[in-house]
Motif scaffolding. Structure first.
Motif, mmCIF file in Angstrom:
data_model
loop_
_atom_site.group_PDB
_atom_site.id
_atom_site.type_symbol
_atom_site.label_atom_id
_atom_site.label_comp_id
_atom_site.label_asym_id
_atom_site.label_seq_id
_atom_site.Cartn_x
_atom_site.Cartn_y
_atom_site.Cartn_z
ATOM 1 N N ALA A 59 1.661 1.543 103.831
ATOM 2 C CA ALA A 59 1.320 2.753 103.076
ATOM 3 C C ALA A 59 0.528 3.736 103.930
ATOM 4 O O ALA A 59 0.805 4.952 103.911
ATOM 5 N N LEU A 60 -0.430 3.238 104.685
ATOM 6 C CA LEU A 60 -1.238 4.134 105.513
ATOM 7 C C LEU A 60 -0.421 4.710 106.671
ATOM 8 O O LEU A 60 -0.561 5.889 107.012
ATOM 9 N N ASN B 272 1.734 7.541 105.182
ATOM 10 C CA ASN B 272 0.966 8.725 104.804
ATOM 11 C C ASN B 272 0.370 9.440 106.007
ATOM 12 O O ASN B 272 0.349 10.675 106.055
ATOM 13 N N LYS C 53 -11.543 -0.465 98.484
ATOM 14 C CA LYS C 53 -10.245 -0.697 97.838
ATOM 15 C C LYS C 53 -10.476 -1.117 96.387
ATOM 16 O O LYS C 53 -11.453 -1.810 96.096
ATOM 17 N N ILE D 240 -5.446 7.787 97.838
ATOM 18 C CA ILE D 240 -5.031 8.184 99.183
ATOM 19 C C ILE D 240 -5.584 9.557 99.560
ATOM 20 O O ILE D 240 -5.947 9.792 100.720
ATOM 21 N N ASP D 241 -5.689 10.471 98.591
ATOM 22 C CA ASP D 241 -6.206 11.808 98.897
ATOM 23 C C ASP D 241 -7.670 11.749 99.332
ATOM 24 O O ASP D 241 -8.076 12.446 100.271
#
Length: 222
Positions: free
Chosen positions: A16-17, A20, A101, A105-106
């Motif tokens: 995911a990282l 992005n 966590k 994400i923003d």
């Protein structure tokens, strides 16, 4: 292009990282354990490191200590450990910020941008700073618009302003301003930060620039 090393043992987090960050034109490398992270950091020289604390071979705090032995590369901890003790230990070891966590994400990307900006901001850009309609000159130690700051207030403010966007631990501020024997006197900081907000913020009850991170420390947000 900023080079970012992501260190995490969860494949879905790495994926995911990577997606992005790559979409936002960062150059990304991945590591799934502490030993790989230390080796890649030495060989690849990233501009920023995103580090999980719960790694399969080394504790993340030990990785931070290992990195800080030779590099000042900014480190953003991304961990499921939400206890304030874990956060303080990581920050004291040399981490620049701490994101818990699960995370948005923003917000994570905003933290990354803030830490990256701080690492590349020339000292001359920090000489004059605007807070709440006041211009603060760190070189001349003056504040426009009337408020006078005490030497202790100046000391606290200067540490925060010279670390824009960075979470500065309570322990660090107390040690720098009063000495290591005062690391538990957190009420000193609450009192002086309240005074600084009254003098500088437009709305001291809802500060925009001098922010408290409960249980951890304080942050200057430009």
């Amino acid at each position: 292009m900023t080079k970012i090393l992501i260190v995490d043992d969860e494949p879905q987090i790495l994926r995911a990282l990577r997606i992005n960050l790559t979409a936002r034109h960062y150059d990304v490398a991945l590591a799934a354990d502490g030993a790989s992270a230390l080796r890649q950091a030495a060989e690849w020289h990233p501009d920023l490191i995103v580090l999980d604390l719960g790694l399969p071979d080394l504790d993340g705090v030990d990785v931070i200590h290992g990195l800080r032995g030779w590099t000042r590369t900014p480190i953003v901890v991304l961990s499921g450990r939400a206890d304030s003790h874990d956060k303080i230990e990581a920050l004291d070891a040399g981490a620049d910020d701490y994101v818990t966590k699960p995370f948005a994400i923003d917000e994570f990307l905003a933290r990354v941008r803030a830490v990256a900006r701080r690492a590349t901001t020339p000292e001359t850009e920090l000489a004059s700073i605007e807070i709440g309609g006041h211009t603060i000159d760190l070189t001349r130690k003056t504040v426009s618009g009337g408020p006078r700051l005490t030497p202790t207030e100046w000391h606290i403010l200067e540490i925060l302003l010279r670390n824009p966007g960075k979470l500065v631990p309570q322990r660090h501020l107390l040690t720098e301003v009063w000495g290591s024997q005062y690391v538990k006197e957190t009420h000193y900081l609450r009192q002086y930060m309240a005074q600084l907000r009254k003098k500088l913020e437009r709305d001291p009850a809802h500060p925009r620039h001098l922010i408290t991170e409960p249980g951890m420390g304080y942050r200057y947000t430009p």
